[in-house]
Design an enzyme around this catalytic site. Sequence first.
Site, PDB file in Angstrom:
ATOM      1  N   THR B  99       0.859  -1.186   0.000  1.00  0.00           N
ATOM      2  CA  THR B  99       0.000   0.000   0.000  1.00  0.00           C
ATOM      3  C   THR B  99       0.901   1.243   0.000  1.00  0.00           C
ATOM      4  O   THR B  99       2.104   1.151   0.254  1.00  0.00           O
ATOM      5  CB  THR B  99      -0.910   0.007   1.244  1.00  0.00           C
ATOM      6  OG1 THR B  99      -0.089   0.079   2.417  1.00  0.00           O
ATOM      7  CG2 THR B  99      -1.772  -1.255   1.312  1.00  0.00           C
ATOM      8  N   VAL B 155      14.554   0.055   0.141  1.00  0.00           N
ATOM      9  CA  VAL B 155      15.669   0.950  -0.176  1.00  0.00           C
ATOM     10  C   VAL B 155      16.408   0.382  -1.391  1.00  0.00           C
ATOM     11  O   VAL B 155      16.755  -0.802  -1.417  1.00  0.00           O
ATOM     12  CB  VAL B 155      16.645   1.079   1.021  1.00  0.00           C
ATOM     13  CG1 VAL B 155      17.828   1.967   0.649  1.00  0.00           C
ATOM     14  CG2 VAL B 155      15.928   1.644   2.242  1.00  0.00           C
ATOM     15  N   GLY B 209       6.183   8.145 -14.603  1.00  0.00           N
ATOM     16  CA  GLY B 209       5.586   7.385 -13.498  1.00  0.00           C
ATOM     17  C   GLY B 209       6.492   7.167 -12.305  1.00  0.00           C
ATOM     18  O   GLY B 209       6.171   6.366 -11.429  1.00  0.00           O
ATOM     19  N   ASP B 223      11.531  11.409   1.029  1.00  0.00           N
ATOM     20  CA  ASP B 223      11.756  10.012   0.636  1.00  0.00           C
ATOM     21  C   ASP B 223      13.189   9.591   0.970  1.00  0.00           C
ATOM     22  O   ASP B 223      13.428   8.498   1.485  1.00  0.00           O
ATOM     23  CB  ASP B 223      11.484   9.829  -0.864  1.00  0.00           C
ATOM     24  CG  ASP B 223      11.801   8.407  -1.313  1.00  0.00           C
ATOM     25  OD1 ASP B 223      11.002   7.506  -0.999  1.00  0.00           O
ATOM     26  OD2 ASP B 223      12.862   8.187  -1.930  1.00  0.00           O
ATOM     27  N   LYS B 227      14.467   6.747   3.847  1.00  0.00           N
ATOM     28  CA  LYS B 227      15.407   5.669   3.519  1.00  0.00           C
ATOM     29  C   LYS B 227      16.609   5.693   4.476  1.00  0.00           C
ATOM     30  O   LYS B 227      17.079   4.641   4.916  1.00  0.00           O
ATOM     31  CB  LYS B 227      15.848   5.775   2.064  1.00  0.00           C
ATOM     32  CG  LYS B 227      14.728   5.326   1.119  1.00  0.00           C
ATOM     33  CD  LYS B 227      15.032   5.613  -0.332  1.00  0.00           C
ATOM     34  CE  LYS B 227      13.938   5.018  -1.215  1.00  0.00           C
ATOM     35  NZ  LYS B 227      13.957   5.573  -2.581  1.00  0.00           N
TER      36      LYS B 227
END
Lengths: 341, 341
Positions: B99, B155, B209, B223, B227
């Site tokens: 998800t 990662v 995308g 993001d 990580k």
Amino acid sequence: MDTYRFALLGFGNVGQAFARLLLAKRDELQTQHDLRWQVVGIMTGHHGAAVNPDGIDLESALAMIDAGDSLDLLSTEPTPQNGVEFILSCNADVLFENTPVSYHDGQPAIEHISAALSTGMHAITANKGPVVHAYRELTRLAQAHGRKFLFESTVMDGAPVFSLWRETLPAAELQSFRGVLNSTTNLILTLMEQGKTFEEAVAYTQSIGIAETDPTGDIEGWDAAIKVSALVTVLMDVNLKPSDVERKGIESLHSEDIRSASAEGKRWKLICQAERTNTGISTSVRPELLDPSDPLYSVMGTSSAVTFHSDILGPLTITESDPGPHTTAYGLLADFINAVL
Amino acid sequence: MDTYRFALLGFGNVGQAFARLLLAKRDELQTQHDLRWQVVGIMTGHHGAAVNPDGIDLESALAMIDAGDSLDLLSTEPTPQNGVEFILSCNADVLFENTPVSYHDGQPAIEHISAALSTGMHAITANKGPVVHAYRELTRLAQAHGRKFLFESTVMDGAPVFSLWRETLPAAELQSFRGVLNSTTNLILTLMEQGKTFEEAVAYTQSIGIAETDPTGDIEGWDAAIKVSALVTVLMDVNLKPSDVERKGIESLHSEDIRSASAEGKRWKLICQAERTNTGISTSVRPELLDPSDPLYSVMGTSSAVTFHSDILGPLTITESDPGPHTTAYGLLADFINAVL
């Protein structure tokens, strides 16, 4: 907690670095991995051999080698006459085979490892000979005795290459690889780019102990070819001898070539490659002129790198910097832990 | 031979790529790894859910998603109202949780994985949220039930990072790392170096995308920070939230900065780093101006790379090129194989 009994066959730079690493990691192995070890035998090339079922004091052994003494003084058993006799007399759980490599037939290391596996020992080596000349036979022998034959240190020192594929990339198929796998020639080319002559560069690599007294094996590409053979044999499941690799060394490169490449922003590297073809495997070791967009362009000095192409991931590159006997020693330790845990 | 029953929660780009990979590798998994699988549940964000204890035809499911149909049509059971209900209704052996990530609390993915582990399923995810917000709790829960909680794809996609340390580098301690870990910002900076404006570059990453409709999470460094948190939490054994990472994104870099760096032969990169200190861990995500001797200088486009410094090896760098949903999908497959073999 089990105590593993170690036999160390070969006690040069790598064997001694391994001994120092064992001492440095002794407590951590015990507390974090529940592993104890004891060295029950050491056989050297020129400083005798010691076998003691009650354990040899490693610090004393290292000090004696430094002082130029013979390890015979530490032995409680008759001095073994050869490697196999040494292995049989040790009654150890793990053999660390670190004798000098034989490019053409892998002996006597293959005999040593066979003797160890046949008597129920794990066999761990930094010696490329047994991998390229007897990988399948030794692996089968290990399986038959419920033991492991491991050799992480044979390519790129302690950087994980074989275990990367064995442990972390299941169900991926290696289709090709390309890399810089010989530290000595890469350092020579780096030094020549900095203005040294070929002879000066070779002399420097010898002075820091990374090239042999006779550096032909590195310069003519034999060391690179045996590493290509080892990777292809183990990771691509195709038997390949070093002599099967198309091979050209760096002996044909002159200072003028290095300078003119540099003037164009390019750089010569000794490139190893292998690729699956319709009919088998195509392999080579040869100098190539790289431009800066090539991922191997920036691999300098003693560093090494390999890019793997598989059916399933994009190109995956492993780069190792600042290698040395201590990193080769780490590969031996990692193999031991992977063998028994 | 066992047949493993899979529940796929989340069926976007990654979930669909995983389904295609499962189909492509079906025979190989069976013949080479003695592994069979069957998908008994798929829950999507916007295209319904299917549960069928006798197995769902994956090719049909993929075709229906392509056609914009609801997977409800494939279901033999009542439609579950939420993720946990879906998991409990599947009676599967392995949950693949894919998800969307929640940076701030990791929910509802943590609930999903807890429910799966508590009912005896392995839980495998490409979702970073549960790793940074509940790694220790979920790992303990997995151990208590004799199951695995694995997350290789969180990662560097399918490139082995966590399994590298778990499987191939025993008794080595990670002291610091430095890398380029966010593909979107690295591609934006590459495109700006090629002459595109920031806005054009962002639009391009969205068109292929890799950036979200709202690309803020990438551009502001969230993001990358999550990580860093995941790597520190798992590999350095220190809990670290994304908000604990000193963070600066690329929004302050203008075309002029990129041009003037380029004119000097340098290059801006969004650099992630972490280092053990006397008092804990120092971490950051921020743009840095690199010169060509920096090993991260040549990491271009969507590629990513990380250099690990340990107590025992020289710097070890892993570089992944050409990532995509198919490589993330491979990380999920590798985790499955490692969980059950």
